[in-house]
Each structure stands twice: as C-alpha cells, then as structure tokens.
Scaffold this motif. Sequence first.
Motif, mmCIF file in Angstrom:
data_model
loop_
_atom_site.group_PDB
_atom_site.id
_atom_site.type_symbol
_atom_site.label_atom_id
_atom_site.label_comp_id
_atom_site.label_asym_id
_atom_site.label_seq_id
_atom_site.Cartn_x
_atom_site.Cartn_y
_atom_site.Cartn_z
ATOM 1 N N ALA A 16 0.674 5.204 12.919
ATOM 2 C CA ALA A 16 0.562 5.938 11.914
ATOM 3 C C ALA A 16 0.463 5.314 11.076
ATOM 4 O O ALA A 16 1.777 3.851 10.441
ATOM 5 C CB ALA A 16 1.388 7.062 11.809
ATOM 6 N N ILE A 17 0.098 5.161 9.918
ATOM 7 C CA ILE A 17 -0.426 4.166 8.854
ATOM 8 C C ILE A 17 -0.007 5.453 7.485
ATOM 9 O O ILE A 17 -0.561 6.654 7.602
ATOM 10 C CB ILE A 17 -1.717 3.824 8.478
ATOM 11 C CG1 ILE A 17 -1.898 2.978 9.331
ATOM 12 C CG2 ILE A 17 -1.503 3.094 6.737
ATOM 13 C CD1 ILE A 17 -0.940 1.776 9.599
ATOM 14 N N LEU A 18 0.766 5.083 6.791
ATOM 15 C CA LEU A 18 1.380 6.323 5.580
ATOM 16 C C LEU A 18 1.102 5.082 4.007
ATOM 17 O O LEU A 18 1.182 3.753 3.567
ATOM 18 C CB LEU A 18 2.437 6.360 5.752
ATOM 19 C CG LEU A 18 3.912 7.278 6.751
ATOM 20 C CD1 LEU A 18 3.432 6.395 7.883
ATOM 21 C CD2 LEU A 18 4.878 7.625 5.982
ATOM 22 N N HIS A 19 -0.391 6.178 3.803
ATOM 23 C CA HIS A 19 -0.871 5.433 2.512
ATOM 24 C C HIS A 19 -0.909 6.082 1.476
ATOM 25 O O HIS A 19 -0.894 7.986 0.993
ATOM 26 C CB HIS A 19 -1.509 4.845 2.666
ATOM 27 C CG HIS A 19 -3.235 5.451 3.221
ATOM 28 N ND1 HIS A 19 -4.050 6.065 2.135
ATOM 29 C CD2 HIS A 19 -2.804 5.907 4.589
ATOM 30 C CE1 HIS A 19 -4.243 7.155 3.270
ATOM 31 N NE2 HIS A 19 -4.400 6.928 4.405
ATOM 32 N N SER A 20 -0.437 5.714 0.589
ATOM 33 C CA SER A 20 -1.270 6.430 -1.225
ATOM 34 C C SER A 20 -2.072 5.538 -1.833
ATOM 35 O O SER A 20 -2.050 3.928 -1.965
ATOM 36 C CB SER A 20 -0.451 6.678 -1.730
ATOM 37 O OG SER A 20 -0.480 7.189 -3.395
ATOM 38 N N ASP A 21 -2.818 6.195 -2.729
ATOM 39 C CA ASP A 21 -3.792 5.090 -4.297
ATOM 40 C C ASP A 21 -3.577 5.138 -5.193
ATOM 41 O O ASP A 21 -3.652 4.229 -6.276
ATOM 42 C CB ASP A 21 -5.299 6.548 -4.313
ATOM 43 C CG ASP A 21 -5.774 6.259 -2.913
ATOM 44 O OD1 ASP A 21 -6.109 5.610 -1.987
ATOM 45 O OD2 ASP A 21 -6.644 7.273 -3.297
ATOM 46 N N ALA A 22 -2.300 5.334 -5.142
ATOM 47 C CA ALA A 22 -1.212 5.230 -6.460
ATOM 48 C C ALA A 22 -0.306 3.623 -6.486
ATOM 49 O O ALA A 22 -0.499 3.411 -7.919
ATOM 50 C CB ALA A 22 -0.526 6.022 -6.482
ATOM 51 N N GLY A 23 -0.466 2.774 -5.635
ATOM 52 C CA GLY A 23 0.343 1.808 -5.858
ATOM 53 C C GLY A 23 0.509 0.608 -4.372
ATOM 54 O O GLY A 23 -0.228 1.350 -3.153
ATOM 55 N N GLN A 24 0.626 -0.030 -5.028
ATOM 56 C CA GLN A 24 1.269 -1.137 -3.262
ATOM 57 C C GLN A 24 2.480 -0.897 -2.777
ATOM 58 O O GLN A 24 3.420 -0.482 -3.706
ATOM 59 C CB GLN A 24 1.160 -2.445 -3.637
ATOM 60 C CG GLN A 24 -0.618 -2.481 -4.277
ATOM 61 C CD GLN A 24 -1.096 -3.025 -3.149
ATOM 62 O OE1 GLN A 24 -1.053 -3.738 -2.199
ATOM 63 N NE2 GLN A 24 -2.275 -3.149 -3.962
ATOM 64 N N ASP A 25 2.798 -0.172 -1.830
ATOM 65 C CA ASP A 25 4.050 0.972 -1.004
ATOM 66 C C ASP A 25 4.106 -0.477 0.249
ATOM 67 O O ASP A 25 3.445 -1.007 0.617
ATOM 68 C CB ASP A 25 3.748 1.828 -0.308
ATOM 69 C CG ASP A 25 3.740 3.057 -1.675
ATOM 70 O OD1 ASP A 25 3.460 2.137 -2.259
ATOM 71 O OD2 ASP A 25 3.009 3.602 -0.855
ATOM 72 N N SER A 26 5.749 -1.314 0.094
ATOM 73 C CA SER A 26 6.573 -2.215 0.889
ATOM 74 C C SER A 26 7.881 -1.584 1.223
ATOM 75 O O SER A 26 8.022 -0.872 0.803
ATOM 76 C CB SER A 26 6.068 -3.468 0.258
ATOM 77 O OG SER A 26 6.964 -3.454 -0.990
ATOM 78 N N GLN A 27 8.516 -2.563 1.877
ATOM 79 C CA GLN A 27 9.910 -2.864 2.050
ATOM 80 C C GLN A 27 10.562 -1.044 1.786
ATOM 81 O O GLN A 27 11.514 -0.520 1.746
ATOM 82 C CB GLN A 27 10.336 -3.593 0.880
ATOM 83 C CG GLN A 27 9.909 -4.894 0.387
ATOM 84 C CD GLN A 27 10.434 -5.023 -0.458
ATOM 85 O OE1 GLN A 27 11.420 -5.744 0.190
ATOM 86 N NE2 GLN A 27 9.873 -5.984 -1.389
ATOM 87 N N PRO A 28 10.067 -1.107 3.220
ATOM 88 C CA PRO A 28 10.434 1.027 3.696
ATOM 89 C C PRO A 28 11.981 0.464 4.458
ATOM 90 O O PRO A 28 12.039 -0.127 5.027
ATOM 91 C CB PRO A 28 9.171 1.297 4.278
ATOM 92 C CG PRO A 28 8.909 0.203 5.337
ATOM 93 C CD PRO A 28 9.036 -0.495 4.310
ATOM 94 N N ALA A 29 12.507 1.953 3.865
ATOM 95 C CA ALA A 29 13.827 1.672 4.802
ATOM 96 C C ALA A 29 14.184 3.396 5.498
ATOM 97 O O ALA A 29 13.884 4.158 4.681
ATOM 98 C CB ALA A 29 14.997 1.485 4.212
ATOM 99 N N TRP A 30 14.440 3.683 6.222
ATOM 100 C CA TRP A 30 14.599 4.880 6.899
ATOM 101 C C TRP A 30 15.533 5.821 7.382
ATOM 102 O O TRP A 30 16.685 4.911 7.596
ATOM 103 C CB TRP A 30 13.168 5.260 8.352
ATOM 104 C CG TRP A 30 13.257 6.252 8.880
ATOM 105 C CD1 TRP A 30 13.678 7.557 8.851
ATOM 106 C CD2 TRP A 30 12.096 6.231 9.802
ATOM 107 N NE1 TRP A 30 12.649 8.499 8.829
ATOM 108 C CE2 TRP A 30 12.310 8.285 9.421
ATOM 109 C CE3 TRP A 30 10.982 5.653 10.812
ATOM 110 C CZ2 TRP A 30 11.157 8.808 10.775
ATOM 111 C CZ3 TRP A 30 10.630 6.196 11.087
ATOM 112 C CH2 TRP A 30 9.967 7.438 11.557
ATOM 113 N N SER A 31 15.868 6.934 6.180
ATOM 114 C CA SER A 31 16.894 6.895 6.204
ATOM 115 C C SER A 31 18.213 7.633 8.069
ATOM 116 O O SER A 31 16.878 7.429 8.719
ATOM 117 C CB SER A 31 17.693 8.178 5.586
ATOM 118 O OG SER A 31 17.056 9.357 5.768
ATOM 119 N N ARG A 32 19.476 8.193 7.992
ATOM 120 C CA ARG A 32 19.687 8.310 9.140
ATOM 121 C C ARG A 32 19.725 9.810 9.433
ATOM 122 O O ARG A 32 19.479 10.667 10.153
ATOM 123 C CB ARG A 32 20.959 7.563 9.765
ATOM 124 C CG ARG A 32 21.410 6.515 9.970
ATOM 125 C CD ARG A 32 20.109 5.631 10.998
ATOM 126 N NE ARG A 32 20.175 4.820 11.233
ATOM 127 C CZ ARG A 32 19.297 3.024 10.924
ATOM 128 N NH1 ARG A 32 17.926 4.055 10.422
ATOM 129 N NH2 ARG A 32 19.307 2.436 11.329
#
Length: 422
Positions: A406-422
Amino acid sequence: MAKRFWALALFLLASVYVLPAEAALTVEITKSVASALPIAIPSFGPGVPGQPSVADVVRNDLRHSGLFRVIEPAGYPSDPRAPGDVKAAQWTAVGATGLAVGSVQPLNGGYAVTVYVYNVSTGQELTARRFTCSAAELHMTAHHVADVIYQAFTGKPGPFASRIAYVRQTGNTYELLVAESDGWNPHPIVRGIMPVFSPVWSPNNHRLAYVTYANARAIIYVQNLATGQRQAIAPGGEIVSAPAFSPNGQEIAYARSSGGRTELYVANLQTGQRRQLTNDDAINTSPTWAPNGSQIVFVSDRAGGPQIYAMNANGGDIHRLSYSGGYNAGPEYSPTGNAIAFIHRTDGVYALAVMNPDGSGIRVLDAQGNCDHPSFAGNGQMILYGTHRGGRKVLAEVSLDGKTMAILHSDAGQDSQPAWSR
C-alpha cells in the motif's frame, strides 16, 4: 495501557503547543493477496460526528493489510449488532467467510465498543471483546477492533493499534509528524527550517529519538512525547547520527563522527555513560538491535562499499552478513527476530529487501522507486518505508512476504523516513 496513554499524550501535546492539525495520509492499496479472505463488517452504529465510523476504520484497516477482501456493505442482507441477530446462512449467500459484528454505545461521556468475530462457514464465534474509551480515543479503539479480527483469522497480533512517525518537507519547512497507523490525526512533534532525520520509537512508545541540527552540527535528541522535554545525546560539539533504542529502552546506540572517522557508541540514557563499540578507519553507522538485546547489526564500508555486519552488543565478534551486491545499508531488525529489512541497490535502484538474520535468503520486496528507512510493525509482518512514486517522496507498506503493498501519500508535502511504533 501504553496505547491508551498515547491518545492522551498526543492530545495534551497538541493542547500545550497549540500546533495545527496536518493533512492526513491517504492509503492506496496497490497489491493484495489473490486468496484474500472475504469478510463482512456491518455498521456498528454511529460514532463521533465528523470522524470515520468504527466500521469504516475497521474495513479500511483490513483492506489495507491485503489479507482480507471486505465485501461492500451495499450487498449485506442485514445490519446485525449483537450475536442473536446473526444468521450465518445469510452471510454465506453473499460470499462471506468471515463476519465481525458489534456496536458503539455511549457510556459515561465516552463509548463502549463491542465486537464479535465469526467463521461464517462453521457458524463458530471465534472471539469477542469489549472496549471502553473517550470520544478522542474512538478512532484508535477502532484499530484495536481491527487487531482483534486480524488475530482471530491469522493467529498473529494485528498491526493497526499503533502509531507512525515520519518526516514531511514542505518548501523549506521540516516537520516530524506522529499519526495513527492509517495516517489519521497527524500532529507535528518538531517543526522548523532545520532538516530532521532518522526518527525511532522507544520500546514503550513514550519517546522518539531523532536527528536534527544545532549550531551547524548534527545532534540526536530523545523527546518525551507527553511533556515535550528532550534530552541531547553525547557531549556538546560532537557530530552524531543514526539513533537506535535498546530493547529495554535504557540505552541508545548511535554513530559519532570525529577526525574523519565514524564509530559506533552506546549511551546509557540515565547515567550518560557511554561505551565505544567499533574502532577502525571505516565508516560505521546505522545500528539496529536484535530484539533480545544480544546483538547489534550495522553498516560499514570496511570492505570497500557499504555492507551489513553484526556484532555482539559489547562490540565483539564482528562478522559480515551481506554479500550480494555492492550496496547494502539501512538495516532494521524485525521485532520477532526472524528477519532484517534493509536497502539493497539493484539495477541502479535502491530497493527494499529482507534477509534472514544470518544474511541468507535475500528477497527484494520493492524495486519500483528508491527506498529508505525501513521500519517493522510490532507484529513483524509488515514493513513501513519511504519510497518514490510519480516524482514524489511517499510512504509505503509491504508485507514481509511481499504479497501485499500500500502507498500512503499526501498532497501536503514530501514524506519520508518513517518509523512504526510497537
């Protein structure tokens, strides 16, 4: 308890700093399992006005996983909300194998949410749960309901009742955002003109470590998300990067650059004491801990190009893991201990790949766009990462077997470097 704390912590944080809400992420499923389980999710009744209903959140979560095919509500024979209303034959007729019914009821200024999960083929009730929550927690409670359904059919904990952190760049402004796993209700934790890098969650999800700049030097901060207080790692004047919490949350591994060398260190977050792990002329960076705390996996160019190595948590027994290709970097250990995700250059693309903890069994999961910063869900079954689509930086999720994406995107900006909580 920890996830309930989170809803309160972020509410307080937003209240204290009066930070405006951000544009939520849109989830677009690009790949799913052909044999996805057909499931029906009736309405659960109304929830908080202006928010997605509990049923809508649950349906989207299950679709998002790629493992479930949610039957469209327009074809439902009825709208049951309690066990006595369920007639299995009606749901078999519309092609459902799974069924989850429940209700949302006002309770003491908040809500009581119940869910009953059925195998329609056998008529068996697989599980039932009841949650109580405030209005502010109802959306997260819907994720808990989705987790219950996910576990009932897969036997594994669900990944939905969690949070993600990621970096958004809009023009010259950088933000470190925290949102629910589906991108709902994003809030800025850090905002400014200085870039933000490498966010990572503490094991109890109460803190985030990240890299930014102060006095023209890269610095690591560990920030308490309930209070906003933050702690700088390493003495002033040092250039540090790539933080990684130990499994017990008491230490943090990181890279320190000085005199043309980059070495790995571990700092105790309470005492400030630190120990050096590597000592050579190579660049050593990007540490990640094995879930039992016995080993640290990292990146080094000691063989001429970036490759992935492992060592004991005290710095001993350094040995190479990756041998395929000239560039392997950004490792992330699965919380279940059965895999390492990393960035693997193939055909000129920085692809997302996984391998076994001993370095064997490399599999490329996404080579459609340059990828970065892989992060596992708490159940170890999905990986969140940054990539590129249509010339934009976006977030993506892929299952460990590569069958769902799946792709998670927004028109608000450039999104990168994610981290998923436990």
